[in-house]
Design a protein around this motif. Sequence first.
Motif, PDB file in Angstrom:
ATOM      1  N   THR A  48       3.262  -4.076  -3.742  1.00  0.00           N
ATOM      2  CA  THR A  48       4.769  -2.539  -3.623  1.00  0.00           C
ATOM      3  C   THR A  48       5.566  -3.297  -4.928  1.00  0.00           C
ATOM      4  OG1 THR A  48       4.400  -3.151  -1.355  1.00  0.00           O
ATOM      5  CG2 THR A  48       6.464  -1.873  -1.902  1.00  0.00           C
ATOM      6  N   SER A  52       4.208   0.017  -7.080  1.00  0.00           N
ATOM      7  CA  SER A  52       5.345   0.869  -6.148  1.00  0.00           C
ATOM      8  C   SER A  52       6.632   1.097  -7.052  1.00  0.00           C
ATOM      9  CB  SER A  52       5.867   0.836  -4.738  1.00  0.00           C
ATOM     10  OG  SER A  52       6.564   1.966  -4.669  1.00  0.00           O
ATOM     11  N   ARG A  56       5.304   2.477 -10.568  1.00  0.00           N
ATOM     12  CA  ARG A  56       5.937   3.722  -9.692  1.00  0.00           C
ATOM     13  C   ARG A  56       4.512   4.821  -9.668  1.00  0.00           C
ATOM     14  NH1 ARG A  56      10.839   3.815  -9.370  1.00  0.00           N
ATOM     15  NH2 ARG A  56      11.949   2.188 -10.157  1.00  0.00           N
ATOM     16  N   ARG A  58       2.751   6.985  -7.180  1.00  0.00           N
ATOM     17  CA  ARG A  58       3.994   7.841  -5.929  1.00  0.00           C
ATOM     18  C   ARG A  58       2.609   8.039  -5.015  1.00  0.00           C
ATOM     19  NH1 ARG A  58       7.616   5.402  -5.641  1.00  0.00           N
ATOM     20  NH2 ARG A  58       9.411   5.075  -6.856  1.00  0.00           N
ATOM     21  N   PRO A  59       2.702   8.164  -4.003  1.00  0.00           N
ATOM     22  CA  PRO A  59       1.383   8.643  -3.287  1.00  0.00           C
ATOM     23  C   PRO A  59       2.004  10.172  -2.345  1.00  0.00           C
ATOM     24  CG  PRO A  59       2.174   6.431  -2.131  1.00  0.00           C
ATOM     25  CD  PRO A  59       2.499   6.721  -3.403  1.00  0.00           C
ATOM     26  N   ASP A  68       7.303   8.391   4.058  1.00  0.00           N
ATOM     27  CA  ASP A  68       6.747   8.467   2.516  1.00  0.00           C
ATOM     28  C   ASP A  68       7.734   6.671   1.846  1.00  0.00           C
ATOM     29  OD1 ASP A  68       6.886   9.018   0.238  1.00  0.00           O
ATOM     30  OD2 ASP A  68       8.356   9.316  -0.241  1.00  0.00           O
ATOM     31  N   TYR A  70       6.135   3.863   0.788  1.00  0.00           N
ATOM     32  CA  TYR A  70       4.560   2.454  -0.029  1.00  0.00           C
ATOM     33  C   TYR A  70       4.020   1.381   0.430  1.00  0.00           C
ATOM     34  CZ  TYR A  70       1.594   1.196  -3.502  1.00  0.00           C
ATOM     35  OH  TYR A  70       0.679   0.539  -4.695  1.00  0.00           O
ATOM     36  N   TRP A  73       1.643   2.977   2.989  1.00  0.00           N
ATOM     37  CA  TRP A  73       0.881   3.965   3.051  1.00  0.00           C
ATOM     38  C   TRP A  73      -0.296   3.164   2.053  1.00  0.00           C
ATOM     39  CZ3 TRP A  73      -1.402   4.298  -1.923  1.00  0.00           C
ATOM     40  CH2 TRP A  73      -2.513   4.967  -2.637  1.00  0.00           C
ATOM     41  N   LEU A  74       0.042   1.578   1.544  1.00  0.00           N
ATOM     42  CA  LEU A  74      -0.495   0.623   0.759  1.00  0.00           C
ATOM     43  C   LEU A  74      -1.325  -0.236   2.271  1.00  0.00           C
ATOM     44  CD1 LEU A  74      -1.786  -1.438  -1.459  1.00  0.00           C
ATOM     45  CD2 LEU A  74       0.339  -2.658  -0.354  1.00  0.00           C
ATOM     46  N   TYR A 196      -3.628   3.044  -5.576  1.00  0.00           N
ATOM     47  CA  TYR A 196      -3.405   3.726  -6.267  1.00  0.00           C
ATOM     48  C   TYR A 196      -3.243   5.216  -5.376  1.00  0.00           C
ATOM     49  CZ  TYR A 196      -7.507   3.468  -7.907  1.00  0.00           C
ATOM     50  OH  TYR A 196      -9.443   3.475  -8.151  1.00  0.00           O
TER      51      TYR A 196
END
Lengths: 272, 247
Positions: A48, A52, A56, A58-59, A68, A70, A73-74, A196
């Motif tokens: 992260t 992130s 940067r 950005r999914p 939203d 990261y 999501w990761l 990513y």
Amino acid sequence: MTYLSELFASRELFYNLTMRDVKGKYRRTVLGQLWSLINPLATMLVYTLVFSFIFRARPSEGDPSGLDIYPLWLMTGLLPWMFFTRVVNGGMSSVIGNGGLIKKVYFPRMHLPFSVAGSVGYTWAIEMGVLTVALTVFGGMPLIWVPVALVFMVMLALFALGLAMLLAIGNVYFRDLQHFTTIALQMWMYLTPIIYPIHLVEDQAERHGQWILDVYKLNPMERFVSVFRELLYDNRWPDLSDSLVCVAWTVVMFTLGFLVFKRSEKRLAELL
Amino acid sequence: MSEAAVVVDDVSKKFRLYKEKNDSLKTALMRGRRSVHEDFWALRDVSFEVPEGSTFGLVGRNGSGKSTLLKCLAKILYPNSGSITSKGKVASLLEVGSGFHPELSGRENVYLNGSILGMSRKDVARKFDEIVEFSGVRKFIDQPVKNYSSGMYVRLGFSVAINVDPDVLVVDEILAVGDAAFQAKCKEKFAEFRRAGKTVILVTHSMGNIRDMCDHAAWLDNGTLRQVGDAQSVMSAYTADIGKGDR
């Protein structure tokens, strides 16, 4: 068929070998089973921070969940990947690692890679459980998708096992294979949209040619990762073609690994 | 002669002796073909029957193929030709305590080892007290086995294995386990086995063991069968041959 029934008849051995790994792993550690959670958390922090905060990445926002975040999501992509690599590495070395046993006792050898998947899967299930709770706390609705996710978890386990069995046999003949696999898995991870988002690859494909994306999507782990993301992070049905590709890879890889392992199994005691 | 518990039919086993073994990709690629080897026949056309309920000894010099045959009987190795058919469940005692996990307790290892040897959880639970009693490590059963002395370790392993309760038990040179008292217990256990009508096949170099325990024997020499029959006559032929000294 007799082979399968023998395998099934000795399922207690599978259970016991699995529990040997589960119980033996964190013996004599203060934190015990907690270590299996600390590990992914540490990885999450590092990725992260780097990808992130610094790079940067950005999914896109979870659709329809609206998430939203990261790190979450990761993890929906990273946890399946970490399970996959652990099963492949562990299953691959399980045959050589238990050489003493293979040379001295008869038992269905396939339980060795199976029990690796069992014990790693046990940890993975806990991690996924914690992730599901976290996703819920932050406003997602992953709970209703858990049954579907479980089906895909089993499929990923079989896919990884198939590959592990194939490599385990190869490793008996060529010990270089395990070192090679370590490198290959590392590269494979970066070729999969885990840290990513895939739209970065899509952007490049638009600029340099569609073939980039086509080749990129040959990677079965790309499909698995996106299925898990769609289910748990986005909270929607996974793309049908992705799901079908996952099923196909699972069937082909597991069958292949199973047959190769079964064929070589009888000779393992002399080869080791 | 009663019915045969194990039929060894024309069994041959070949090993490859590698002059240069390719077990790395580099050597395989550089040499192009797989490897250079020469065949060695550890067993050649061995046939005999083990009568049910007998205690069957395998004798022969070092390297005569006894252990290879035993491993074939235990389904660890598979013969290149010929077949081995056995009636009922076969268990093997080739090495005790293999598969013990050092960090797990004696109790957990009994369950683990039992299932490796083909016992169900229920079987182990039913026999647990007997196993622990036999091993004589009751006081330490909840300690990790890595803290066991080597004697305790093998005794526990042996106790699990001997309680598998097979129809045919295949034993390699492990009667030398533990102290004299434990050995006496083992012999008693084998006698019990025999009384229950089970078949035991064992390899040993101790003439005393063969005389005490076996009623039938087979003599292997350089991978071929020299003689098979009742223990007395095979043993006297074998001892006479050994008396002739090395050829």
